[in-house]
Motif scaffolding. Sequence first.
Motif, PDB file in Angstrom:
ATOM      1  N   LYS A 183     -59.561  69.839  68.114  1.00 16.72           N
ATOM      2  CA  LYS A 183     -59.628  68.474  68.654  1.00 16.72           C
ATOM      3  C   LYS A 183     -58.238  67.887  68.821  1.00 16.72           C
ATOM      4  CE  LYS A 183     -64.160  67.067  66.851  1.00 16.72           C
ATOM      5  NZ  LYS A 183     -64.835  66.129  65.916  1.00 16.72           N
ATOM      6  N   GLU A 184     -57.415  68.016  67.798  1.00 14.83           N
ATOM      7  CA  GLU A 184     -56.071  67.435  67.863  1.00 14.83           C
ATOM      8  C   GLU A 184     -55.235  68.085  68.954  1.00 14.83           C
ATOM      9  OE1 GLU A 184     -54.184  67.459  64.089  1.00 14.83           O
ATOM     10  OE2 GLU A 184     -55.619  66.063  63.160  1.00 14.83           O
ATOM     11  N   ILE A 185     -55.380  69.406  69.128  1.00 13.12           N
ATOM     12  CA  ILE A 185     -54.621  70.090  70.184  1.00 13.12           C
ATOM     13  C   ILE A 185     -55.088  69.633  71.553  1.00 13.12           C
ATOM     14  CG2 ILE A 185     -54.191  72.347  71.253  1.00 13.12           C
ATOM     15  CD1 ILE A 185     -54.160  73.571  68.488  1.00 13.12           C
ATOM     16  N   CYS A 186     -56.393  69.515  71.725  1.00 14.44           N
ATOM     17  CA  CYS A 186     -56.926  69.108  73.030  1.00 14.44           C
ATOM     18  C   CYS A 186     -56.586  67.644  73.351  1.00 14.44           C
ATOM     19  CB  CYS A 186     -58.439  69.315  73.069  1.00 14.44           C
ATOM     20  SG  CYS A 186     -58.947  71.055  72.993  1.00 14.44           S
ATOM     21  N   GLN A 187     -56.406  66.834  72.329  1.00 11.82           N
ATOM     22  CA  GLN A 187     -56.124  65.409  72.548  1.00 11.82           C
ATOM     23  C   GLN A 187     -54.628  65.096  72.574  1.00 11.82           C
ATOM     24  OE1 GLN A 187     -58.268  63.451  69.418  1.00 11.82           O
ATOM     25  NE2 GLN A 187     -60.296  64.040  70.236  1.00 11.82           N
ATOM     26  N   ALA A 188     -53.778  66.111  72.310  1.00 13.20           N
ATOM     27  CA  ALA A 188     -52.331  65.870  72.234  1.00 13.20           C
ATOM     28  C   ALA A 188     -51.713  65.887  73.625  1.00 13.20           C
ATOM     29  CB  ALA A 188     -51.680  66.907  71.322  1.00 13.20           C
ATOM     30  N   THR A 189     -52.050  64.904  74.431  1.00 15.65           N
ATOM     31  CA  THR A 189     -51.508  64.841  75.795  1.00 15.65           C
ATOM     32  C   THR A 189     -50.081  64.304  75.831  1.00 15.65           C
ATOM     33  OG1 THR A 189     -52.513  62.652  76.052  1.00 15.65           O
ATOM     34  CG2 THR A 189     -53.796  64.562  76.806  1.00 15.65           C
ATOM     35  N   CYS A 198     -55.434  73.912  75.088  1.00 17.13           N
ATOM     36  CA  CYS A 198     -56.728  73.562  74.492  1.00 17.13           C
ATOM     37  C   CYS A 198     -57.692  74.744  74.521  1.00 17.13           C
ATOM     38  CB  CYS A 198     -57.323  72.354  75.226  1.00 17.13           C
ATOM     39  SG  CYS A 198     -58.968  71.883  74.660  1.00 17.13           S
ATOM     40  N   SER A 200     -51.717  69.847  74.894  1.00 18.90           N
ATOM     41  CA  SER A 200     -53.124  69.862  75.304  1.00 18.90           C
ATOM     42  C   SER A 200     -53.412  70.942  76.342  1.00 18.90           C
ATOM     43  CB  SER A 200     -53.532  68.496  75.859  1.00 18.90           C
ATOM     44  OG  SER A 200     -52.710  68.137  76.965  1.00 18.90           O
ATOM     45  N   ASP A 201     -52.381  71.472  76.996  1.00 15.89           N
ATOM     46  CA  ASP A 201     -52.594  72.546  77.966  1.00 15.89           C
ATOM     47  C   ASP A 201     -53.099  73.828  77.299  1.00 15.89           C
ATOM     48  OD1 ASP A 201     -51.776  70.836  79.929  1.00 15.89           O
ATOM     49  OD2 ASP A 201     -49.714  71.602  80.025  1.00 15.89           O
ATOM     50  N   ARG A 230     -47.444  70.328  77.997  1.00 16.25           N
ATOM     51  CA  ARG A 230     -48.181  69.523  77.041  1.00 16.25           C
ATOM     52  C   ARG A 230     -48.873  70.448  76.042  1.00 16.25           C
ATOM     53  NH1 ARG A 230     -50.372  66.607  81.715  1.00 16.25           N
ATOM     54  NH2 ARG A 230     -49.371  64.589  81.937  1.00 16.25           N
TER      55      ARG A 230
END
Length: 784
Positions: free
Chosen positions: A215-221, A242, A239-240, A237
Motif C-alpha cells: 500500500k505504501e509503495i503504491c501510494q508513494a507518488t 507498485c 509508486s511506479d 516515482r
Amino acid sequence: MGFLLDWLHFCCSSRRKIYYLHRRYKFMSRMEKQLSRFRGWLPKKPMRLDKETIPDLEENDCYTAPFSQQRIHHFIINNKDTFFNNATRSRIVHHILQRVKYEEGKNKIGLNRLLSNCTYEAAFPLHEGGYRSKNSIKTHGAENHRHLLFECWASWGVWYKYQPLDLIRRYFGEKIGLYFAWLGWYTGMLFPAAIIGLFVFLYGMFTLDSCQVSKEICQATNVTMCPLCDKYCPYMRLSDSCVYAKVTHLFDNGATVFFAVFMAVWATVFLEFWKRRRAVIAYDWDLIDWEEEEEEIRPQFEAKYSKKERLNPISGKPEPYQAFTDKCSRLIVSASGIFFMICVVIAAVFGIVIYRVVTVSTFAAFKWALIRNNSQVATTGTAVCINFCIIMLLNVLYEKVALFLTNLEQPRTESEWENSFTLKMFLFQFVNLNSSTFYIAFFLGRFTGRPGAYLRLINRWRLEECHPSGCLIDLCMQMGIIMVLKQTWNNFMELGYPLIQNWWTRRRLRQEHGVNGTASFPQWEKDYNLQPINAYGLFEEYLEMILQFGFTTIFVAAFPLAPLLALLNNIIEIRLDAYKFISQWRRPLASRAKDIGIWYGILEGIGILSVITNAFVIAITSDFIPRLVYAYKYGPCAGQGQAGEKCMVGYVNASLSVFQVSDFENRSDSEFHARKFYGSPVKYCRYRDYRDPPHASEPYAYTLQFWHVLAARLAFIIVFEHMVFCIKNLISYLIPDLPKDLRDRMRREKYLIQEMMYEAELERVQKEKKERKKNGKCQHNEWP
C-alpha cells in the motif's frame, strides 16, 4: 539355452525359485499391504492396476538363491526355455560376448572392441514383438510383454494409474525398474509439497490488499527514486514499482519461512521413506544379498592392466591391478580438468553480469515505452534466456570433457565408471545451471555502493542495482524461466527428437520398400530402425530429475510454486519416459542394481545445501528480517511485542535513505543536474539503504537500524540452520531404514533356512549312521 546353462554358473547372479523337499514356506506381509498404495504415484485405491489385465504380476512366495549348475535339482524348472526371462537371457549372452576372444592378440577381446572399430554397427537385445495390436487387450489379452507394458503403462490414457513395477523389472531389468520406482515415489511425495506451496502463493494473493508495505509503495507518488543507471535511466516515482511490489508479496509473505522449514523437513522425509521403500523392493526383487563384489571388471580395465595382477582378498583369485601412483596421477589430471571447466562456467556468469550492466542503459533509452519503462525486467528476462543458451552449449562441451576424463581415470568396474562420470557431470551441470541464480540471490545489488560513491566494473560501468521493490522478483524470474525452459527442452529431446527421427526413418523405408515395406521386416531390423538408447544409460533421466529436485528445494523460499511445476512435469515425465522406452528406443540391456547408486548421496547433499541457501534467501534476499526488525524495534508497535500489518506503518519511508543530487559523482554531475522530474528540478532522491541524510554530522554513514538488521539477519541464519538441522537429524533417527514387518520377514526366513540346514544335516548324519550299521552287520555275517 542348454549351452548357456552349461557354459557358466549364471554369472549375472540371477535368482529364481528354489525348492526344498522337506519344507516350503509362504509368508504374507502386512507391510506390503500398507505400501501397496505407493506402487505408483497416486495414493487412492481407484488408481490401482487392473489385475485382470496383468494376471501374472504377482509371483509365488518361495525361497530364492543364486543359480548354480551343481544345484540345478533344487530349482523349480518347468521349462528350460522360460526358466530365465528374456531380460536375464540377454544379460547372460551379453556377458559372454563381452569376453569372447574373436582373434589372437592382446586386445582382440569382446563385443565392445568390435563396436568401437566399426566391425559391427550396433548390438542390442530385441524387443519381444510389436507394441500395438488390432485387438483389445481386455478381450484378446496381450500379445507379448511389450504390448502389455504399452497398454497398461506407456499409454497416455493410463496416466492416472499405478506403474506395474514388477513387469517393468522383468522386461527391462532391475536397474530401470528401480529408476521408475524412485521416479514414482518422488512424484507422489511432491503432492504435499505442491499443495503447501500453492497455499503459500494463495495466501499471498488473499493478503495482497491488506499488505501495508505494498500500500505504501503504491501510494508513494511524491517519493522520487534515484536513477538505476548512469546515462539514460530517469528518476522515477516509487509508486511506479507498485506492480512489482505486489508480485513480490505473492512470494515473499509471512508464510515463506514456514514453507522453507517444511521443504527442508520434506526433503528428509522423502529420502528416509525412500530408503524404506527401496528396502521392500530390494527384498521382493531378490537384491538384498546382491553386492558390488558380484560385479565384473570392465573389459577396458582388464585390457589396460592385464600384465599387473594381484590376488583378490575376497575371492582369492588373481585379477588386474592398478598401481596407487598411477591412480593418483590420473585423478589429479581429472580434477584439474574439472576445475578448469568450472572456471569456464564462472567466466560465463561474469559475461552475463557484464551484459546486465551494459544493457540496462540500452533498454532505458529504447524507443518503445513498454521496454523503456521496464528496462530492468527486460534486462533480467533477456539475460536469463542468453544464460539458458550458454548453459545448453556448455553442457554439450562438458559431456565430452567428462567422458574423456572418466576414461582417463580407468575405473575398475562399470559402477565405478558410472559413479565417476555421474559426479563430474552433476557437479558441472549444477554449477552451470545455478551459478547465475546464486549471483542474483546473494550478490545482485549487495555491493553496488551508494549514490555518489558507486562501485564500478572495470572503473566504467556501474554495478546493477535491485529494483525499488527488492531483488526477489529477479530471482523468481530467473528460476521460473530456467525451470520452464529446461523442462520443455528436456521433454522435446527425450520424445520429440526420437519421434522426428523415427518418422523420417519410416518415411525413407516406405519410399525404398513400398507403402507397407516395414511390415515384413524381421524384429531385429525393426528395432535397428529405432533410436539407440543413451550411451550413458539412465544418466540423463536421473540428472534431469536431480536438477529439478535442486530447483524444488534450494531456492524454494523465493519460488513456492516450484514443487507444483515439478509435479506437473513429472506426471507427464513418467508416461513420456515409458512411451519412449517402449516405442521409440531400442531395448536397453537389462542390468542389476540394488539402489539408485551415487544419486542418493547427491540428493542428501542437495538437502543439506537447501537448508543453508533458504536461510540466506530469507535473511538476505527477502525483506522478511528488515520488516521484522522494524515491527518490533522502530514501528508503531515497538516495545509492545506485537507484529502485524498495523505495526508496519511507515516501513517504506524508514527503509529508504535520502541523497542530495548535487553530491553525485563528478563524471555525472552535469548530467544529473540537468535532468528534471515531471518538469521540476530534482534536489533529493531516495534509495534502498539505511544511511544518514546528507546534512547529518557524518553524511551517508550507516544508521543504527542497519546494524540491528545485520545482526538480526546473522542471528536468523544461525537459528534457522540449527533448528532445521536438528529436526532433520531427529527425523532421520526416528525413521528406521527397514520397516519392522520387513525386518521380521528377513529374520524369519533366516531362521527357517538355519532350521532346514540343521534338519538336512541331521538327516545326513542319521543316514550315514544307518549305512555304517548296515555295513557292519554285513561284515559280521561274512566273518568265518
